[in-house]
Design a protein around this motif. Structure first.
Motif, mmCIF file in Angstrom:
data_model
loop_
_atom_site.group_PDB
_atom_site.id
_atom_site.type_symbol
_atom_site.label_atom_id
_atom_site.label_comp_id
_atom_site.label_asym_id
_atom_site.label_seq_id
_atom_site.Cartn_x
_atom_site.Cartn_y
_atom_site.Cartn_z
ATOM 1 N N ALA A 159 4.130 8.261 7.130
ATOM 2 C CA ALA A 159 4.710 7.359 8.127
ATOM 3 C C ALA A 159 5.418 6.182 7.465
ATOM 4 O O ALA A 159 6.462 5.727 7.938
ATOM 5 N N ILE A 174 4.092 7.042 15.456
ATOM 6 C CA ILE A 174 4.612 7.829 14.337
ATOM 7 C C ILE A 174 3.450 8.329 13.496
ATOM 8 O O ILE A 174 2.607 7.553 13.045
ATOM 9 N N ASP A 175 3.410 9.640 13.290
ATOM 10 C CA ASP A 175 2.315 10.253 12.553
ATOM 11 C C ASP A 175 2.478 10.063 11.045
ATOM 12 O O ASP A 175 3.580 9.816 10.556
ATOM 13 N N GLY A 176 1.360 10.233 10.347
ATOM 14 C CA GLY A 176 1.422 10.271 8.896
ATOM 15 C C GLY A 176 0.627 9.173 8.230
ATOM 16 O O GLY A 176 0.166 8.212 8.855
ATOM 17 N N THR A 220 2.541 14.430 5.231
ATOM 18 C CA THR A 220 3.349 13.680 6.194
ATOM 19 C C THR A 220 3.133 12.188 5.965
ATOM 20 O O THR A 220 1.991 11.724 5.907
ATOM 21 N N ALA A 237 7.832 11.285 8.156
ATOM 22 C CA ALA A 237 7.833 11.697 9.556
ATOM 23 C C ALA A 237 9.131 11.230 10.206
ATOM 24 O O ALA A 237 9.767 10.275 9.743
ATOM 25 N N PRO A 290 9.863 10.238 18.799
ATOM 26 C CA PRO A 290 8.541 10.097 18.181
ATOM 27 C C PRO A 290 7.678 9.083 18.900
ATOM 28 O O PRO A 290 8.212 8.148 19.499
ATOM 29 N N GLY A 347 9.937 7.658 10.367
ATOM 30 C CA GLY A 347 9.140 7.026 9.329
ATOM 31 C C GLY A 347 10.018 6.180 8.427
ATOM 32 O O GLY A 347 11.237 6.348 8.359
#
Length: 221
Positions: free
Chosen positions: A133, A37-39, A131, A157, A221, A160
């Motif tokens: 997470a 998961i990005d961020g 962004t 995200a 994700p 998230g």
């Protein structure tokens, strides 16, 4: 995980850290790393940086040392409580400094977070990562929590998480400490009913809520 650090946090920061909180944070960080998961990580209300330090150490142990952590705090103590808050905390309580956060991390030779000093309504609009997470909201009062929800939820995200410290739903968890009712009040007003906030139950009197950002259908994700 670092047992020495855990014991130090539970001893030196006993007023703001407990084993249940550390366990929840650890589980959430493992999940976001495992799922890619990005961020960034965001903490609203960091006091002296104990939880931010734990986040950094967990990420480092998971091989995710480049992920950014951002902490926001007035560093002037609490604002005055509003009409939807209890009198558990008074104006000026929990005062700290950015240097306290830096010192906490330096003691354990860890990279400090990006520090955003000032009241949430002044710093969040222009300084919140695009962004997120994981958002950890620890603002204690109704207005602070609502400000954080309005800003962070749209930036989460997919998959998230947003964690609400002091979210006490005693109907679900009768053991939860219910000293700061403005937190749940703000979440209820923001999310409406039925609430998507999950009550997390620990071994003690943990008062914690967890909101997961929806994943668009057909994506993973």
């Amino acid at each position: 995980m670092n047992d020495d650090l855990r014991e130090w946090l539970l001893t030196e920061h006993a007023g703001t850290v407990c084993a249940d909180r550390l366990n929840v944070i650890t589980d959430e960080l493992r999940r976001l790393v495992d799922r890619g998961i990005d961020g960034a990580l965001v903490e609203l209300g960091c006091y002296r940086g104990a939880m931010a330090l734990w986040m950094r150490c967990v990420l480092d142990a998971l091989g995710d040392s480049q992920r950014e952590i951002h902490v926001f705090d007035s560093f002037a103590g609490m604002p005055a409580p509003g009409t939807k808050d209890s009198d558990h905390l008074a104006e000026g309580d929990l005062r700290s400094t950015p240097q306290d956060v830096l010192d906490t991390h330096a003691r354990w030779n860890r990279t400090p977070p990006t520090i955003h000093p000032g009241w949430f309504e002044q710093t969040i609009p222009g300084e919140l990562p695009s962004t997120i997470a994981l958002a950890y909201l620890d603002g204690d009062f109704y207005d602070s929590t609502l400000t954080g929800l309005r800003a962070c939820v749209p930036r989460l995200a997919p998959a998230g998480a947003l964690l609400l410290d002091d979210y006490a739903d005693t109907a679900v968890n009768p053991r939860a400490w219910d000293g700061l009712p403005g937190v749940k009040g703000a979440a209820d007003d923001f999310f409406g009913t039925p609430s998507p906030v999950e009550v997390l139950v620990g071994d003690g009197d943990l008062a914690f809520g967890r909101y997961l950002s929806p994943v668009p259908q057909g994506t993973a994700p």
